[in-house]
Design an enzyme around this catalytic site. Sequence first.
Site, PDB file in Angstrom:
ATOM      1  CB  SER A 159      -0.931   0.025   1.218  1.00  0.00           C
ATOM      2  OG  SER A 159      -0.205   0.234   2.416  1.00  0.00           O
ATOM      3  CB  CYS A 160       1.763   3.807  -2.048  1.00  0.00           C
ATOM      4  SG  CYS A 160       0.605   4.003  -3.418  1.00  0.00           S
ATOM      5  N   PRO A 161       0.558   5.886  -0.050  1.00  0.00           N
ATOM      6  CG  PRO A 161       1.849   7.554   0.960  1.00  0.00           C
ATOM      7  CD  PRO A 161       1.963   6.299   0.148  1.00  0.00           C
TER       8      PRO A 161
END
Length: 508
Positions: free
Chosen positions: A8-10
């Site tokens: 997951s990334c921002p």
Amino acid sequence: MKFVAITSCPTGIAHTYMAAEALEQAARAAGHEMHVETQGAAGSTPLEPDVIAAADAVVYAADLEVRGRERFAGKPFVDVGVKAPINDAAAVLAAAEEAARDAAEGAPVAGGEPDGGATAAAADGPPAPATKVTARGGAGTRVRQWLMTGVSYMIPFVAAGGILIALGFMVGGYQINEAQPDDIVSGFNAASAHDWGALLFLTGSAVFAFLVPVLAGFIAFAIADRPGLVPGFLGGAVSVTVGAGFLGGLVAGFLAGFLALGLTRLPVPAAVRGVMPVVVTPLVASFGTGLAMFVVLGRPLAALMDGLNGWLGSLSGGSLVLLGTLIGLMMAVDMGGPVNKVAYTFATAGLAAAGASANPDAVEFTVMAAAMAAGMTPPLGLALATLLRARLFTPGEIQNGKAAWLLGASFITEGAIPFAAADPLRVIPALMVGSGVTGGLVAVFGATLRAPHGGIWVTPLIGHPLLFLLALLAGTAVTALGVCLLKSLGRRSTAADARSDATTPAGV
């Protein structure tokens, strides 16, 4: 071995899926089995319980708090940022192998527990929004993570609102910004282009109204978890009311977050502890935030914001070209990293400030166009370079080059990361020059953009689209030629060294 992973990334767009693909490829190359759950912007499909049970170890490649982490309790794990597998998936996989072997040999396992930052949601309550703040990180790291949490939740509002407003102008003309809600509520005419334009414009404007409260609310949430949400949103709303805008939202978010955090850490009697997060903390923190924003900070922040908007609006000629070039350079420095995000956030903040403006040539729209074009240039330039001089690249890079065409066209700068990670000293300078050229040319041509994302797919929303594409093509060509030149020089140098070593007598 069998592994499971969470990525997951921002923003939940590029890094999330690139990390997943990198881990899957590394596992196949090593003869392992890898199942990845991508917790991205499009949601996620949870891993099956039997797959988790059979896993030898877990890889957390996440910049947000992992949802459902308790599912992996007792499993050995490695916890890295989302960029780690993109840069070197084999090393991440090797660490997971080592963790699995240590667990098999009887080493204690502490898998499954959150590693600090935002606290986990109560088991009987709804899940909290996702964030991840490194509790052991330095002050600068935590401030950046708090800020990026707010920005990551704000970006979908910027995208949806900006595109709807732009479509409203396309359908109804620039005078549509004078539309009022009563025009639609009292009687919507489905055969009227004006009414459709007004509907799009008013809907987009309503979405835009959430930008600053969402930014402030989730900055406060990242600092204080759920108790920070109410005062954070309140601070953002007050910032809009007093005219402090985006800048006021930043200040209000940090102020509300620290007020809420301080209140949650107060030693209170057990009888009061249960109502603190539901009643006392939101109430007191909201009042304190409102007091500070209305009485103390509102006016100076509004004056500062007016000054910033006035400066930006006054830019023209060489000053605007210089700003466009600087934005371009920053977009290519780290391709989705902190510097890139600063440039992009600056552009989207200007877009949010001028979003409903009827002036199609507002400087803020040119800055946004420069940011997007410069962000598209690195992957497109590298894709072109793999076609021009394939012998300079590995087979894996050539395959990445094929994917980079679509990534670049969609404004996913991260498509350039595998190339930059493998050869940063020669690739990154070329990317910066190409993006700087693109950003500067966009400013020279006066191209504009009302949408904060989309790449070539939002071409109808671009002012002077042919000139925008010309700037993009020029920067792409400069990037490709720069990469080929620098890699060729490096190859010649290496070859010369090899010839020298081969002809030098032993012992000399």
